[in-house]
Design a protein around this motif. Structure first.
Motif, PDB file in Angstrom:
ATOM      1  N   PHE A  34      -7.854   4.514  -0.174  1.00 18.42           N
ATOM      2  CA  PHE A  34      -7.927   3.443  -1.163  1.00 18.42           C
ATOM      3  C   PHE A  34      -7.855   2.058  -0.525  1.00 18.42           C
ATOM      4  CE2 PHE A  34      -3.372   4.314  -0.937  1.00 18.42           C
ATOM      5  CZ  PHE A  34      -2.777   3.057  -1.009  1.00 18.42           C
TER       6      PHE A  34
ATOM      7  N   TYR B  29      -6.111   1.737  -5.727  1.00 17.24           N
ATOM      8  CA  TYR B  29      -5.352   2.993  -5.779  1.00 17.24           C
ATOM      9  C   TYR B  29      -5.656   3.733  -7.085  1.00 17.24           C
ATOM     10  CZ  TYR B  29      -1.222   6.004  -6.290  1.00 17.24           C
ATOM     11  OH  TYR B  29      -0.381   7.072  -6.499  1.00 17.24           O
TER      12      TYR B  29
ATOM     13  N   VAL C 171      -4.178   8.302  -0.423  1.00 15.54           N
ATOM     14  CA  VAL C 171      -3.287   8.940  -1.383  1.00 15.54           C
ATOM     15  C   VAL C 171      -3.580  10.434  -1.348  1.00 15.54           C
ATOM     16  CG1 VAL C 171      -4.876   8.505  -3.314  1.00 15.54           C
ATOM     17  CG2 VAL C 171      -2.461   8.984  -3.769  1.00 15.54           C
TER      18      VAL C 171
ATOM     19  N   CYS D  75       0.827  -1.213   0.000  1.00 16.52           N
ATOM     20  CA  CYS D  75       0.000   0.000   0.000  1.00 16.52           C
ATOM     21  C   CYS D  75       0.861   1.263   0.000  1.00 16.52           C
ATOM     22  CB  CYS D  75      -0.941  -0.001   1.203  1.00 16.52           C
ATOM     23  SG  CYS D  75      -2.273  -1.217   1.093  1.00 16.52           S
TER      24      CYS D  75
ATOM     25  N   ALA E 121       1.086   7.735  -1.320  1.00 16.20           N
ATOM     26  CA  ALA E 121       0.353   6.949  -0.323  1.00 16.20           C
ATOM     27  C   ALA E 121       0.933   7.165   1.071  1.00 16.20           C
ATOM     28  CB  ALA E 121       0.398   5.469  -0.671  1.00 16.20           C
TER      29      ALA E 121
END
Length: 135
Positions: A41, A105, A31, A10, A16
């Motif tokens: 996300f 994402y 993000v 992630c 992020a």
């Protein structure tokens, strides 16, 4: 995929970061472009013995994934049309989990203003609809 790999995957996405707006047990991965608003996300309790993650997904694909994989369900406490709950305890291949994280994402970044997408260096989906694009 274990919790450390999940977190690393992630956090490897441009812009992020991990946040804890729901308390210390819920890792929320968001993000944010420089100067822009943060958007979630992914969501996971990384300390849970039954590791899972909530990920955004296109509605038609979400239905297909749920039908094909019992490890994928509608995400708990989320809009089940747009969010999947994914069991990460070993039945799904790590590559598939990484792809679903990246897709989540991408969906969120695609909803950002063009200048924010560009500042993140994100071009794949952002350029797909532009005339003359080779992406």
């Amino acid at each position: 995929m274990d919790a450390a790999q999940l977190r690393d995957t992630c956090l490897s996405m441009p812009g992020a970061f991990e946040d804890f707006p729901f308390g210390p047990e819920a890792s929320v991965f968001k993000v944010r472009a420089p100067g822009g608003a943060a958007k979630m996300f992914a969501l996971s309790d990384l300390d849970s013995s039954s590791l899972s993650i909530s990920l955004k997904c296109e509605p038609a694909l979400a239905e297909q994934l749920r039908a094909a994989h019992p490890e994928i369900t509608g995400a708990y406490h989320m809009n089940k049309t747009h969010w999947n709950g994914v069991d990460c305890t070993g039945n799904l291949p790590d590559g598939m989990l990484r792809d679903m994280i990246e897709d989540s994402y991408d969906l969120v970044v695609d909803s950002l203003p063009k200048k924010d997408r560009e500042s993140l260096g994100w071009t794949r989906l952002a350029r797909s609809g532009e005339a003359g694009s080779n992406a």
